[in-house]
Scaffold this active site. Structure first.
Site, PDB file in Angstrom:
ATOM      1  N   SER A 201       0.661  -1.114   0.089  1.00 21.34           N
ATOM      2  CA  SER A 201      -0.136  -0.039  -0.045  1.00 21.34           C
ATOM      3  C   SER A 201       0.922   1.331   0.035  1.00 21.34           C
ATOM      4  CB  SER A 201      -0.830  -0.204   1.223  1.00 21.34           C
ATOM      5  OG  SER A 201      -1.792  -0.804   1.080  1.00 21.34           O
TER       6      SER A 201
ATOM      7  N   THR B  77      -5.732  -3.901   7.731  1.00 18.81           N
ATOM      8  CA  THR B  77      -5.836  -5.294   7.219  1.00 18.81           C
ATOM      9  C   THR B  77      -5.701  -6.272   8.184  1.00 18.81           C
ATOM     10  OG1 THR B  77      -4.476  -6.590   5.850  1.00 18.81           O
ATOM     11  CG2 THR B  77      -3.327  -5.149   7.163  1.00 18.81           C
TER      12      THR B  77
ATOM     13  N   LYS C 246      -9.811  -6.101  10.987  1.00 21.89           N
ATOM     14  CA  LYS C 246     -10.820  -5.623  10.293  1.00 21.89           C
ATOM     15  C   LYS C 246     -12.335  -5.808  11.104  1.00 21.89           C
ATOM     16  CE  LYS C 246      -9.111  -5.794   5.726  1.00 21.89           C
ATOM     17  NZ  LYS C 246      -9.255  -6.737   4.153  1.00 21.89           N
TER      18      LYS C 246
ATOM     19  N   ASP D 121     -22.701   2.231   5.491  1.00 23.04           N
ATOM     20  CA  ASP D 121     -23.386   1.202   5.324  1.00 23.04           C
ATOM     21  C   ASP D 121     -22.716   0.068   4.895  1.00 23.04           C
ATOM     22  OD1 ASP D 121     -25.528   3.088   5.678  1.00 23.04           O
ATOM     23  OD2 ASP D 121     -25.885   3.443   3.630  1.00 23.04           O
TER      24      ASP D 121
ATOM     25  N   ASN E 179     -12.048  -1.807   6.603  1.00 29.16           N
ATOM     26  CA  ASN E 179     -10.428  -1.752   6.045  1.00 29.16           C
ATOM     27  C   ASN E 179     -10.020  -0.411   6.206  1.00 29.16           C
ATOM     28  OD1 ASN E 179     -12.107  -0.997   3.597  1.00 29.16           O
ATOM     29  ND2 ASN E 179      -9.990  -1.416   2.676  1.00 29.16           N
TER      30      ASN E 179
ATOM     31  N   ASP F 264     -13.121  -2.610   0.345  1.00 33.48           N
ATOM     32  CA  ASP F 264     -12.933  -3.678  -0.151  1.00 33.48           C
ATOM     33  C   ASP F 264     -14.072  -4.219  -0.807  1.00 33.48           C
ATOM     34  OD1 ASP F 264     -10.348  -4.208   0.785  1.00 33.48           O
ATOM     35  OD2 ASP F 264     -10.958  -5.050   2.662  1.00 33.48           O
TER      36      ASP F 264
ATOM     37  N   GLY G 190     -12.823 -19.044   3.737  1.00 38.91           N
ATOM     38  CA  GLY G 190     -12.570 -18.201   4.870  1.00 38.91           C
ATOM     39  C   GLY G 190     -13.861 -17.601   5.361  1.00 38.91           C
TER      40      GLY G 190
ATOM     41  N   GLY H  37     -13.018 -11.185   8.176  1.00 38.06           N
ATOM     42  CA  GLY H  37     -13.339  -9.708   7.729  1.00 38.06           C
ATOM     43  C   GLY H  37     -13.356  -9.923   6.106  1.00 38.06           C
ATOM     44  N   ALA H  38     -12.467 -10.330   5.537  1.00 36.71           N
ATOM     45  CA  ALA H  38     -12.305 -10.411   3.948  1.00 36.71           C
ATOM     46  C   ALA H  38     -13.259 -11.303   3.499  1.00 36.71           C
ATOM     47  CB  ALA H  38     -10.884 -10.995   3.699  1.00 36.71           C
TER      48      ALA H  38
END
Length: 278
Positions: A25, A71, A75, A87, A96, A111, A136, A139-140
């Site tokens: 990043s 990250t 998260k 929202d 994120n 994301d 998974g 959070g992702a």
């Protein structure tokens, strides 16, 4: 200047997490700042879960701090720290981004829009979207499920080590397919890896994608290495692919606009991706 430094007295944003050394990043945001001839900086900082609250409290006292990307594994935690959430962050139950606004701390999720954009690109390429597997339940994965729901995709099977957590997630998002074990066979049209498996410093992802359809695709959210073994296997089969690096750049562009109040100069994407190694 290192990735953990900021110009004395200058505005800055950052990315926090644990681990954080692999994050690209700072390269992305600094590239855009340079192209726009903008002052400011973007850095990274390792923050453990038990340090998060005090770290954010200290940052909010700094008038030069424009916010941070967040990250793994933070998260889910940052939602509780924010005064309010957008929202999309509420829908995902994960964020994120943390952004200070008029004395309040806002949790946001860029994301989701990035995932939606890349899935839409795969659809435009003629890739099938009937049945999707998501690896998974953190959070992702939640961001992925919000994106899929927004695109009207509901035939999704979660593969996770924690079956109880995965089942709760499936119920929450109204999924039509029961969750499976991480080790269960992958079939259908698409596979999204929303775990850190395969990332530098983490365990490898051992999975067979032979059951994916010929019009299928693979989306790996891992961005380091640039081409994961999962993506390499998908390309070898002639499947569509979306990479974690593409995802990183898309969500970074949305974050950049919020942090620095200017659109990221996307006309330079080819140069940026060359620098990043894709």
């Amino acid at each position: 200047m290192t990735a953990t430094e900021a110009p004395l007295g200058g505005i800055y944003a950052e990315v926090i997490g644990d681990p954080i050394e692999q994050s690209k990043s700072p390269v992305i945001h600094r590239f855009w700042l340079e192209k726009l001839a903008r002052s400011g900086d973007y850095r990274r900082h390792r923050v453990k879960r038990d340090e998060l609250a005090s770290y954010v409290e200290n940052r909010t006292k700094d008038p030069n701090w424009r916010g941070c990307n967040v990250t793994m594994p933070l998260k889910l935690d940052v939602i509780a720290l924010a005064d309010e959430a957008t929202d999309r962050a509420v829908a995902a139950g994960a964020a994120n981004m943390l952004v200070p606004r008029e004395g309040r701390l806002i949790a946001a999720n860029s994301d989701i829009g990035a995932v939606m954009g890349l899935l839409a690109d795969l659809q435009r390429q003629g890739r099938a979207m009937e049945r999707i597997s998501v690896l998974g339940s953190g959070g992702a994965a939640r961001a992925v499920l919000v994106a899929c729901r927004s695109l009207g995709l509901s035939m999704i099977r979660i593969h996770a080590r924690d079956r109880v957590k995965a089942t709760k997630l499936a119920v929450e998002f109204g999924l039509k397919v029961q969750p499976a074990k991480m080790s269960d066979a992958i079939g259908g049209d698409g596979l999204i890896n929303a775990t850190p498996l395969g990332m530098v410093g983490h365990a490898p992802l051992k999975i067979d994608i032979g059951g994916l359809s010929d019009r299928g695709w693979v989306f790996d959210l891992v961005s380091s290495p640039v081409e994961t073994p999962l993506l390499a296997a998908a390309k070898k089969r002639g499947l569509g692919v979306a990479s974690g690096l593409q995802m990183l750049v898309e969500q970074a562009a949305a974050s950049f606009k919020i942090f620095f109040d200017e659109d990221a100069p996307r006309a330079h994407d080819a140069e940026l991706f060359a620098i990043l190694g894709e």
